[in-house]
Design a protein around this motif. Sequence first.
Motif, PDB file in Angstrom:
ATOM      1  N   ARG A 141       0.944  -1.269  -0.004  1.00 50.10           N
ATOM      2  CA  ARG A 141      -0.164   0.112  -0.303  1.00 50.10           C
ATOM      3  C   ARG A 141       0.990   1.434  -0.099  1.00 50.10           C
ATOM      4  N   PRO A 142       0.482   2.350  -0.509  1.00 56.02           N
ATOM      5  CA  PRO A 142       1.171   3.664  -0.509  1.00 56.02           C
ATOM      6  C   PRO A 142       1.141   4.166   0.816  1.00 56.02           C
ATOM      7  N   PRO A 143       2.229   4.841   1.367  1.00 56.89           N
ATOM      8  CA  PRO A 143       3.155   5.404   0.421  1.00 56.89           C
ATOM      9  C   PRO A 143       4.508   4.454   0.266  1.00 56.89           C
ATOM     10  N   GLY A 144       4.380   3.494   0.961  1.00 56.16           N
ATOM     11  CA  GLY A 144       5.706   2.535   0.899  1.00 56.16           C
ATOM     12  C   GLY A 144       5.800   1.964  -0.495  1.00 56.16           C
ATOM     13  N   ALA A 145       4.746   1.689  -1.177  1.00 58.66           N
ATOM     14  CA  ALA A 145       4.955   0.931  -2.600  1.00 58.66           C
ATOM     15  C   ALA A 145       4.946   1.844  -4.071  1.00 58.66           C
ATOM     16  N   PRO A 146       5.953   1.769  -4.630  1.00 64.55           N
ATOM     17  CA  PRO A 146       5.770   2.726  -5.817  1.00 64.55           C
ATOM     18  C   PRO A 146       4.826   2.110  -6.748  1.00 64.55           C
ATOM     19  N   LEU A 147       4.521   3.273  -7.600  1.00 58.55           N
ATOM     20  CA  LEU A 147       3.511   2.723  -8.826  1.00 58.55           C
ATOM     21  C   LEU A 147       3.916   1.510  -9.427  1.00 58.55           C
ATOM     22  N   TRP A 148       5.108   1.257  -9.863  1.00 53.85           N
ATOM     23  CA  TRP A 148       5.503   0.271 -10.931  1.00 53.85           C
ATOM     24  C   TRP A 148       5.335  -1.087  -9.994  1.00 53.85           C
ATOM     25  N   LEU A 149       5.637  -1.101  -8.727  1.00 55.39           N
ATOM     26  CA  LEU A 149       5.499  -2.166  -7.912  1.00 55.39           C
ATOM     27  C   LEU A 149       3.898  -2.669  -7.746  1.00 55.39           C
ATOM     28  N   ARG A 150       2.972  -1.730  -7.833  1.00 62.29           N
ATOM     29  CA  ARG A 150       1.664  -2.049  -7.536  1.00 62.29           C
ATOM     30  C   ARG A 150       1.046  -2.506  -8.877  1.00 62.29           C
ATOM     31  N   ALA A 151       1.767  -1.951 -10.270  1.00 61.74           N
ATOM     32  CA  ALA A 151       1.380  -2.455 -11.432  1.00 61.74           C
ATOM     33  C   ALA A 151       1.677  -3.837 -11.586  1.00 61.74           C
ATOM     34  N   VAL A 152       2.739  -4.361 -11.021  1.00 59.96           N
ATOM     35  CA  VAL A 152       3.423  -5.840 -11.688  1.00 59.96           C
ATOM     36  C   VAL A 152       2.741  -6.999 -10.391  1.00 59.96           C
ATOM     37  N   MET A 153       2.276  -6.297  -9.138  1.00 56.12           N
ATOM     38  CA  MET A 153       1.786  -7.069  -8.359  1.00 56.12           C
ATOM     39  C   MET A 153       0.738  -8.304  -8.571  1.00 56.12           C
ATOM     40  N   PRO A 154      -0.471  -7.814  -9.460  1.00 58.84           N
ATOM     41  CA  PRO A 154      -1.191  -9.015  -9.807  1.00 58.84           C
ATOM     42  C   PRO A 154      -0.626 -10.339 -10.492  1.00 58.84           C
ATOM     43  N   LEU A 155       0.306  -9.891 -11.268  1.00 61.01           N
ATOM     44  CA  LEU A 155       1.185 -11.059 -11.725  1.00 61.01           C
ATOM     45  C   LEU A 155       2.074 -11.629 -10.720  1.00 61.01           C
ATOM     46  N   ALA A 156       2.522 -10.995  -9.752  1.00 63.96           N
ATOM     47  CA  ALA A 156       3.438 -11.449  -8.768  1.00 63.96           C
ATOM     48  C   ALA A 156       2.366 -12.535  -7.844  1.00 63.96           C
ATOM     49  N   ARG A 157       1.424 -12.060  -7.591  1.00 70.49           N
ATOM     50  CA  ARG A 157       0.544 -12.656  -6.662  1.00 70.49           C
ATOM     51  C   ARG A 157       0.243 -13.762  -7.305  1.00 70.49           C
ATOM     52  N   LEU A 158      -0.162 -14.027  -8.549  1.00 69.17           N
ATOM     53  CA  LEU A 158      -0.595 -15.187  -9.249  1.00 69.17           C
ATOM     54  C   LEU A 158       0.618 -16.263  -9.405  1.00 69.17           C
ATOM     55  N   ILE A 159       1.775 -15.939  -9.559  1.00 67.79           N
ATOM     56  CA  ILE A 159       2.875 -16.830  -9.388  1.00 67.79           C
ATOM     57  C   ILE A 159       3.174 -17.301  -8.273  1.00 67.79           C
ATOM     58  N   THR A 160       3.165 -16.407  -7.105  1.00 72.66           N
ATOM     59  CA  THR A 160       3.519 -16.761  -5.870  1.00 72.66           C
ATOM     60  C   THR A 160       2.417 -17.694  -5.304  1.00 72.66           C
ATOM     61  N   THR A 161       1.200 -17.407  -5.522  1.00 76.48           N
ATOM     62  CA  THR A 161       0.241 -18.315  -5.041  1.00 76.48           C
ATOM     63  C   THR A 161       0.192 -19.636  -5.884  1.00 76.48           C
ATOM     64  N   GLY A 162       0.018 -19.672  -7.073  1.00 78.54           N
ATOM     65  CA  GLY A 162       0.225 -20.833  -7.982  1.00 78.54           C
ATOM     66  C   GLY A 162       1.351 -21.677  -7.432  1.00 78.54           C
ATOM     67  N   LEU A 163       2.542 -21.214  -7.262  1.00 78.67           N
ATOM     68  CA  LEU A 163       3.502 -22.373  -6.988  1.00 78.67           C
ATOM     69  C   LEU A 163       3.597 -22.716  -5.512  1.00 78.67           C
ATOM     70  N   LEU A 164       2.578 -22.228  -4.722  1.00 74.65           N
ATOM     71  CA  LEU A 164       2.686 -22.937  -3.401  1.00 74.65           C
ATOM     72  C   LEU A 164       1.850 -24.047  -3.156  1.00 74.65           C
ATOM     73  N   ASP A 165       2.444 -25.004  -2.240  1.00 73.81           N
ATOM     74  CA  ASP A 165       1.563 -26.377  -2.169  1.00 73.81           C
ATOM     75  C   ASP A 165       0.350 -25.896  -1.667  1.00 73.81           C
ATOM     76  N   GLU A 166      -0.793 -26.623  -2.130  1.00 73.43           N
ATOM     77  CA  GLU A 166      -2.268 -26.387  -1.819  1.00 73.43           C
ATOM     78  C   GLU A 166      -2.612 -26.288  -0.412  1.00 73.43           C
ATOM     79  N   ARG A 167      -1.817 -26.993   0.335  1.00 75.87           N
ATOM     80  CA  ARG A 167      -2.233 -27.096   1.840  1.00 75.87           C
ATOM     81  C   ARG A 167      -1.820 -25.680   2.418  1.00 75.87           C
ATOM     82  N   ILE A 168      -0.547 -25.257   1.985  1.00 71.07           N
ATOM     83  CA  ILE A 168       0.181 -23.889   2.449  1.00 71.07           C
ATOM     84  C   ILE A 168      -0.695 -22.742   1.911  1.00 71.07           C
ATOM     85  N   ARG A 169      -1.289 -22.889   0.645  1.00 70.51           N
ATOM     86  CA  ARG A 169      -1.888 -21.993  -0.021  1.00 70.51           C
ATOM     87  C   ARG A 169      -3.276 -21.734   0.705  1.00 70.51           C
TER      88      ARG A 169
END
Length: 267
Positions: free
Chosen positions: A189-217
């Motif tokens: 969240r702002p102000p700690g997160a720059p705009l470019w970071l918030r822009a790439v986070m949907p993809l980062a969340r997808l990859i991070t979540t998808g690579l986790l073990d289902e139980r941990i997820r």
Amino acid sequence: MRRVGVIRNSGIRDIAAEAVIVAAGGRAILLQLADPAVAAGVARHSDFVAAPLRRLTGTLDYVYLVVFGTAAERAAARRHVERAHTPVRSEPGESPDYAADDARLQLWVAATLYDSAMTMHDLVLRPLDPGAAERVYREYAVLGTALGMPAELWPATTTDFRSWWDERIATLVVSEEARGVARDLLHPRPPGAPLWLRAVMPLARLITTGLLDERIRRQFGLPWSPWRQRILDAVLGSTRIVWPIIPAGLRHAPAISSLRRHRRRRA
């Protein structure tokens, strides 16, 4: 597209240099947090809300210095981490009990970095032959031993590691503190997160979540569905096609940038 052949004579430097491995960094951090002792240390001694990239970039800088740096740079990286870890310990009677210099927590952190790197490597790049896989595995122990973890704590072979890892994953219980830190990491969240970071986070969340073990997820409360899996498969499939034709200078850019930044600071 079916991948053919295997990578031979590979070592930890060949794996760590590839920027695509960084995409598994979120997975490694969430797995670290799944240990309640790690989660408590991070939640009570760091500022994910104000600096959401700090842990990831700090971890990457440490990995690159240990893997690619000179002996003096590796020693400097160790001293820096030790200074940062010195105050990270529980108070008497505090629960859970934790200390950042606990060798078994160092083992867990190093193991998450190895397993996440190899998970992404196997999804995007060609597989390692058995000999190279064992060599890379043995070399990854340095991420723990560089901090003082006894070498004998690192399971002896990849087979031993897999048995230990599966048992460890099966016993993890994600704490509320871990879920709070994960929310701050995955939804900066702002102000700690720059705009470019918030822009790439949907993809980062997808990859991070998808690579986790289902139980941990599930324990982290992260949503998943068949259509998310299809999007992730498409992203990984496209990356498998494109990655080999990207110039090495771009594929290795995070490692190069990290080392240059460190050397400029020291100079």
